[in-house]
Design an enzyme around this catalytic site. Structure first.
Site, short mmCIF file in Angstrom:
data_model
loop_
_atom_site.label_atom_id
_atom_site.label_comp_id
_atom_site.label_asym_id
_atom_site.label_seq_id
_atom_site.Cartn_x
_atom_site.Cartn_y
_atom_site.Cartn_z
N LYS A 1 19.38 -36.60 -1.83
CA LYS A 1 20.72 -36.72 -1.50
C LYS A 1 21.21 -35.78 -0.23
O LYS A 1 20.41 -35.93 0.86
CB LYS A 1 21.70 -36.54 -2.36
CG LYS A 1 21.37 -37.25 -3.76
CD LYS A 1 21.42 -38.73 -3.66
CE LYS A 1 20.67 -39.55 -4.73
NZ LYS A 1 20.75 -39.09 -6.22
N TYR B 1 25.22 -37.85 -15.07
CA TYR B 1 24.42 -39.03 -14.17
C TYR B 1 23.67 -39.97 -15.07
O TYR B 1 23.39 -39.77 -15.83
CB TYR B 1 23.48 -38.15 -13.26
CG TYR B 1 22.64 -39.11 -12.13
CD1 TYR B 1 23.12 -39.57 -11.20
CD2 TYR B 1 21.44 -39.41 -12.54
CE1 TYR B 1 22.46 -40.63 -10.32
CE2 TYR B 1 20.41 -40.23 -11.48
CZ TYR B 1 21.51 -40.77 -10.40
OH TYR B 1 20.51 -41.72 -9.60
N ASP C 1 22.70 -29.45 -12.67
CA ASP C 1 22.45 -30.61 -11.71
C ASP C 1 23.47 -30.23 -10.28
O ASP C 1 24.78 -30.80 -10.48
CB ASP C 1 22.43 -31.79 -12.19
CG ASP C 1 22.12 -32.72 -11.22
OD1 ASP C 1 22.16 -32.72 -10.08
OD2 ASP C 1 21.59 -33.91 -11.64
#
Ligand SMILES: *Cc1c(COP(=O)(O)O)cnc(C)c1O
Length: 394
Positions: A207, A110, A182
């Site tokens: 999210k 990310y 993650d």
């Protein structure tokens, strides 16, 4: 005042399947009022000697405990600590390392995680080495770096590479390091890293956990009491705590995680099939498409393909941006995992902080578009994409 559960997260007594626990976990807060929905404890401090053991909201609040218990239950974890954001959760984990430590990470990490390591943690002597975790030869190289931590995402952002979590855990453990996964892109409903051998599962609850794009949050889940202590310490000592109201919103959102994820998966699969079969896209990535390079692993470790689809249309930068801006039901925005569809141009948005060279090395070119497929009517979404593609082709 209603009594919240006594431990920060603790073993979850609520039983039943995922959907049931999402709704009933932590219901014992109701105390004497009978309220079916918890209040928001808008207080910065607590009177000394209270039975819940609270002192100051930076180090704990009933809304944190309720959310922590629910997230732990959904991740099959003994403990979960909640934070202000996913980035706060990452910071909490890395704050457990010391100068001279090395982290081995998947190369398609990310963008903000990449930036944290490069611009912040490097200054404190924590270094990072990147490997391609889909390459079995890479797994053998982990031990050479003597890592203090191994860090992966699966699916990765934005390329949706699927990493074999059980194999990564085995390789990390053979190198004497814990594995952090993650789990943000997969969601707790579709994938539970701790069940696959990971030591820490990290979520940006912003999210899919919350799912409504109205609050930021993060969580770290583990079965290891020592890591749990470190997370509780980081929450208060580094000031990484969330806001009580954000925890309340996230707890409300996660009650519908199962049903939302079912729809995200069904819509995204149909959307990916449309792009693959009926659009000019050169490559379409979706973990549950048979054309996905790690399709078999995805099927094994995930219950569905989640809601993200990426496509490379092979257009130049200008045409790609025109496409993105021609979509009606996919506003161009960062983030993902909400009920509404969004689209993103990773090279200029989420991954702008990754140097071009590193970006291109991991396949994030100017022609790549990432779709976060929401839970709207799928035929409306397909019609929108069809119209936008026709507009830019014309
Ligand atoms: C969004 C995201 C984060 C960061 O979370 P924030 O809540 O935005 O701080 C971390 N990892 C992944 C995979 C993400 O998508």
């Amino acid at each position: 005042m209603p009594q919240p559960p006594a431990s920060q997260s603790g073993p979850e007594p609520a039983s039943g399947a995922f959907e049931t626990r999402a709704i009933h976990a932590g219901r014992d807060f109701v105390g004497e009022t009978g309220a079916v929905t918890p209040p928001v404890w808008l207080t910065s401090t607590f009177e000394y000697g209270n039975p819940g053991g609270f002192d100051y909201t930076r180090s704990g609040n009933p809304n944190f405990r309720l959310l922590g218990r629910a997230v732990a239950s959904l991740e099959s974890a003994e403990f979960a600590t909640v934070f202000a954001s996913g980035v706060s959760a990452i910071t909490a984990i890395v704050s457990g390392l010391k100068s001279g430590d090395t982290v081995v990470a998947e190369e398609n990490i990310y963008g903000c995680t990449y930036r944290l390591f490069a611009r912040v943690f490097a200054k404190f002597g924590v270094s990072i080495e990147y490997l391609d975790f889909t390459d079995p030869a890479s797994l053998e190289k982990i031990a050479e770096h003597r890592p203090a931590l191994v860090w992966i995402e699966s699916p990765t952002n934005p390329n949706l590479k699927i990493i074999d979590i059980a194999a990564a855990a085995e390789a990390a453990h053979a190198a004497g390091a814990p594995l952090v996964v993650d789990n943000t892109f997969a969601s707790s409903y579709l994938q539970r890293p701790l069940e696959l051998g990971a030591d820490l599962s990290l979520l940006s609850t912003t999210k899919y956990t919350n799912g409504h794009s109205d609050a930021l949050g993060g969580a770290v889940c583990t079965n290891d009491p020592a890591w749990n202590e470190r997370m509780i310490f980081a929450q208060k000592a580094l000031g990484l705590q969330p806001a009580p109201f954000d925890c309340w919103l996230t707890l409300r959102g996660l009650k519908t995680e199962a049903i939302r994820m079912e729809r995200h998966c069904a819509n995204a699969l149909r959307f990916a099939e449309f792009l693959e079969n009926e659009s000019p896209a050169e490559t379409v990535r979706y973990p549950f498409l048979p054309s996905h390079p790690q399709h078999e692993i995805a099927r094994r470790q995930m219950r569905g393909g989640s809601g993200i689809v990426t496509a490379d249309f092979g257009f130049d930068l200008e045409t790609t941006l025109r496409l993105v801006e021609s979509l009606r039901y996919f506003p161009k925005a960062e983030s993902l995992g909400g009920v509404e569809s969004l689209c993103c141009h990773p090279a200029s948005m989420t991954h702008a902080s990754v140097p071009r060279e590193q970006r291109e090395k991991v396949g994030i070119g100017d022609s790549l578009v990432r779709f976060s497929v929401g839970i709207e009517n799928i035929e409306d979404l397909v019609a929108d994409a069809r119209a936008a593609l026709a507009a830019v082709a014309g």
